[in-house]
Design an enzyme around this catalytic site. Sequence first.
Site, PDB file in Angstrom:
ATOM      1  N   HIS A 156       0.723  -1.251  -0.072  1.00 39.78           N
ATOM      2  CA  HIS A 156      -0.088  -0.159   0.036  1.00 39.78           C
ATOM      3  C   HIS A 156       0.860   1.326  -0.176  1.00 39.78           C
ATOM      4  CE1 HIS A 156      -3.279  -2.772   1.156  1.00 39.78           C
ATOM      5  NE2 HIS A 156      -4.349  -1.835   0.655  1.00 39.78           N
ATOM      6  N   LYS A 160      -0.379   5.055   4.481  1.00 39.49           N
ATOM      7  CA  LYS A 160      -1.382   3.977   5.335  1.00 39.49           C
ATOM      8  C   LYS A 160      -1.161   3.804   6.721  1.00 39.49           C
ATOM      9  CE  LYS A 160      -3.699  -0.265   4.720  1.00 39.49           C
ATOM     10  NZ  LYS A 160      -5.185   0.422   4.967  1.00 39.49           N
ATOM     11  N   GLY A 166      -6.677  -4.254   6.055  1.00 40.62           N
ATOM     12  CA  GLY A 166      -7.818  -4.936   6.567  1.00 40.62           C
ATOM     13  C   GLY A 166      -8.065  -6.306   5.730  1.00 40.62           C
TER      14      GLY A 166
END
Length: 267
Positions: A156, A160, A166
């Site tokens: 990511h 983040k 998740g």
Amino acid sequence: MSNKIRVIVSGAGGRMGKEVVKLVLQDEELELAAAVDRSTMDIDAGRLVGMEDSGIIVTSDLEAALAGSNGDVVVDFTTPQSAYTNTALAIKYGVRPVIGTTGFTPEQILELDKQCKDQGIGGLIAPNFSIGAILLMKFAAQASKYFPHLEIIEYHGDQKLDAPSGTAIKTAEMISEVREELRQGNPKEEETIEGARGGYYNGFRIHSVRLPGVFAQEEVIFGGFGQSLKIRHDSYERAGYMPGVKMGIQKVMGYTGLIYGFEHFIE
Ligand code: NAD
């Protein structure tokens, strides 16, 4: 009379909300009933997303939109702080909630399911609307029955806050439901740099890569004797969530009660 599904977009000025407004304005089966955002308002929703004026002005009052715009469905991408209140409000007005906002507790989900049933409407809370990511989870769970040695790597952007993502946690949970109990690797293994082997989850490891320029990617690598298998999903932009959002909007029209998780729609 039009048989288009009338959609209220809540959080219309946000990154995801703007994609939903575009989806609704471009899709012939959907119609924009109202657009709500508490910090972006008094602008035409079409203009907000770089399209022609739509005749729908963004307002800040969700309750007024629910009461006055004859919406069938509300799509909400706002903040975890407002997600529960917005969802309960939508149900109170008989408008089916399709919620992408994260942060619901299991108790809240049970309560909202009850409210949907009492009102006789369908609802959906989906922490991940990406059909590709859901398929990755399902395929990875299936493969883990035959290849129980695996590692998850997720990528990511560098800003983040949480790690692992998740989606990686959900993947790990779905794998754990079907994978045999197994602690992988050498029991005498030692890390000379802390964290080198990633996070430990139920016998396998999850690695989180954080780099600028990355949007969202995940791969699950399976190792067997003389072979390996990689299952990978690459997400490049928020528009990639929209086919899932559209499917959610259509599905909630046809059942009663609240469904949690988009995976329930993918056979
Ligand atoms: P964002 O900050 O860009 O947008 C949120 C918008 O909601 C803002 O414009 C804000 O003004 C508005 N807002 C906040 N509270 C409001 C309220 N009470 N009423 C009306 N408007 C309100 O955020 P984002 O990146 O679009 O993400 C929104 C949510 O969606 C987050 O919870 C995020 O984790 C989640 N998300 C889910 C998925 C998925 O697939 N389910 C994908 C991406 C993001």
